[in-house]
Design a protein around this motif. Sequence first.
Motif, PDB file in Angstrom:
ATOM      1  N   VAL A  99       0.828  -1.211   0.000  1.00  0.00           N
ATOM      2  CA  VAL A  99       0.000   0.000   0.000  1.00  0.00           C
ATOM      3  C   VAL A  99       0.862   1.261   0.000  1.00  0.00           C
ATOM      4  N   TRP A 100       0.491   2.187  -0.868  1.00  0.00           N
ATOM      5  CA  TRP A 100       1.065   3.543  -0.875  1.00  0.00           C
ATOM      6  C   TRP A 100      -0.128   4.466  -0.643  1.00  0.00           C
ATOM      7  N   CYS A 101      -0.298   4.900   0.611  1.00  0.00           N
ATOM      8  CA  CYS A 101      -1.488   5.667   0.984  1.00  0.00           C
ATOM      9  C   CYS A 101      -1.121   7.131   1.190  1.00  0.00           C
ATOM     10  N   GLU A 102      -1.944   7.988   0.660  1.00  0.00           N
ATOM     11  CA  GLU A 102      -1.685   9.421   0.881  1.00  0.00           C
ATOM     12  C   GLU A 102      -1.822   9.788   2.361  1.00  0.00           C
ATOM     13  N   LYS A 103      -1.129  10.845   2.755  1.00  0.00           N
ATOM     14  CA  LYS A 103      -1.234  11.374   4.105  1.00  0.00           C
ATOM     15  C   LYS A 103      -2.525  12.146   4.226  1.00  0.00           C
ATOM     16  N   PRO A 104      -3.074  12.419   5.398  1.00  0.00           N
ATOM     17  CA  PRO A 104      -2.717  11.783   6.660  1.00  0.00           C
ATOM     18  C   PRO A 104      -3.266  10.362   6.665  1.00  0.00           C
ATOM     19  N   ALA A 124       3.139  -7.508   3.645  1.00  0.00           N
ATOM     20  CA  ALA A 124       3.308  -6.511   2.583  1.00  0.00           C
ATOM     21  C   ALA A 124       3.882  -5.209   3.162  1.00  0.00           C
ATOM     22  N   SER A 125       4.358  -4.333   2.284  1.00  0.00           N
ATOM     23  CA  SER A 125       4.907  -3.037   2.719  1.00  0.00           C
ATOM     24  C   SER A 125       3.830  -1.967   2.620  1.00  0.00           C
ATOM     25  N   ALA A 126       3.893  -1.013   3.544  1.00  0.00           N
ATOM     26  CA  ALA A 126       2.913   0.076   3.509  1.00  0.00           C
ATOM     27  C   ALA A 126       3.609   1.377   3.874  1.00  0.00           C
ATOM     28  N   ILE A 127       3.514   2.361   2.996  1.00  0.00           N
ATOM     29  CA  ILE A 127       4.098   3.677   3.300  1.00  0.00           C
ATOM     30  C   ILE A 127       3.062   4.773   3.040  1.00  0.00           C
ATOM     31  N   LEU A 128       3.377   5.962   3.569  1.00  0.00           N
ATOM     32  CA  LEU A 128       2.473   7.107   3.434  1.00  0.00           C
ATOM     33  C   LEU A 128       3.080   8.165   2.508  1.00  0.00           C
ATOM     34  N   GLY A 129       2.224   9.005   1.947  1.00  0.00           N
ATOM     35  CA  GLY A 129       2.671  10.008   0.973  1.00  0.00           C
ATOM     36  C   GLY A 129       3.312  11.240   1.591  1.00  0.00           C
TER      37      GLY A 129
END
Length: 369
Positions: A99-104, A124-129
């Motif tokens: 997942v690449w999720c926008e902030k917040p 899985a990997s998950a980071i924020l925008g």
Amino acid sequence: MKTIGVGLIGTGYMGKCHALAWTSVKAVFGDTPDIKLAALCEVTSELAAKRAAEFGFAKSTADWRELIADPEVDVVSVTTPNQFHAEMAIRALEAGKHVWCEKPMAPKFADAERMAQAARRSRASAILGYNYIQNPAIRYIRKLIDEKAIGAVNHIRIEMDEDFLADPNQPHSWRSEAAAGYGALDDFAVHPLSLIATLLGRVEAAFGEMSKPYANRPHQGGVRAVETYDIATALLRLPGAISGAIHVNRCAWGRKGRIFVQIFGARGTIVFDQERFNEVGLFVAEGLEEAQGFKQVLMGPAHPPYERFIVAPGHQMGFNDLKIIECRQLIGRMLGEKTLAIDFDEGLAIERTVHAIARASRQGGWATV
Ligand SMILES: NC(=O)c1ccc[n+]([C@@H]2O[C@H](COP(=O)([O-])OP(=O)(O)OC[C@H]3O[C@@H](n4cnc5c(N)ncnc54)[C@H](O)[C@@H]3O)[C@@H](O)[C@H]2O)c1
């Protein structure tokens, strides 16, 4: 992993930035698997089909659950308004998708916590925008701090100002609804907090103030109450007795994309402004006093990963390039590399700070983060 299948939910301002990043990341970095733009989702089938044709995605749908379930989707970009992040990101992680999720993360802290739990449980990997931390200039500032170029840091002050809500006649939108969060705090302050997390560590305590410059905005021929606070200020206590201050304002006429950072140390100062984001200002108190002053360091191939974009120094990177770097950081994590990004645990620490600032604003005293 030979090919990465990308699913994109939302195609507004950030959705397009994610689409551009996925399209360019292999050409810029050269060392990634092939990228397949597998599926895209929007609120209506018509809009989804139109965007899929524009952005080059193979399929489109108006049902984000269908996109997540698609076996051709390995990673999901979540670029919808804040209140949808938790449900979409958690469902994607539970389906084993990166997942690449926008902030917040989410307006409600409990939802952000559930997102962090889902990421911990998933392989899985998950980071924020949090794109601004990806700037080569910020990496250079981190290096200057680590090398004690300005001595021990004692204070950081960050102002983030834009004027897209400065006009009182700007129509009401999801950004003025309480469902999206506090307002400037979770829309803007999270960015300075991501920079502070990257440069100096986690905030320990906060004092805050939030304000609402306009009570109503035009809406469907009438007016509708503004439920959010477009201006916020916070004092911060950081590790190592460092103090901090952030000022954020979505109604700051004339400011277009200002994130003005000042870092003060025992023997110098570092300054940076997002509106001039290829430059770092450095003052070091050394040599003849009469010759002292700030020097401007212009970013170039000596400031990685600038060299991946263009070989010529001083030719300037732009906002979308930060998204391409962020995309490469996510792919690195998917491949088991250690990369610079704000994951869901670090993101939760930022959310905790946001809620502490809001609490401090309500209570009129310091709040522990
Ligand atoms: N990282 C940054 O610098 C940055 C900058 C701006 C916005 N953001 C964040 O990005 C997110 C989106 O903001 P934006 O400015 O792109 O908003 P936007 O309004 O431009 O776009 C949101 C899109 O999501 C679509 N959408 C809404 N609900 C949907 C659903 N259920 N299924 C599919 N699509 C849906 C909308 O139709 C719209 O096209 C927000 O969380 C915001 O905080 C981040």
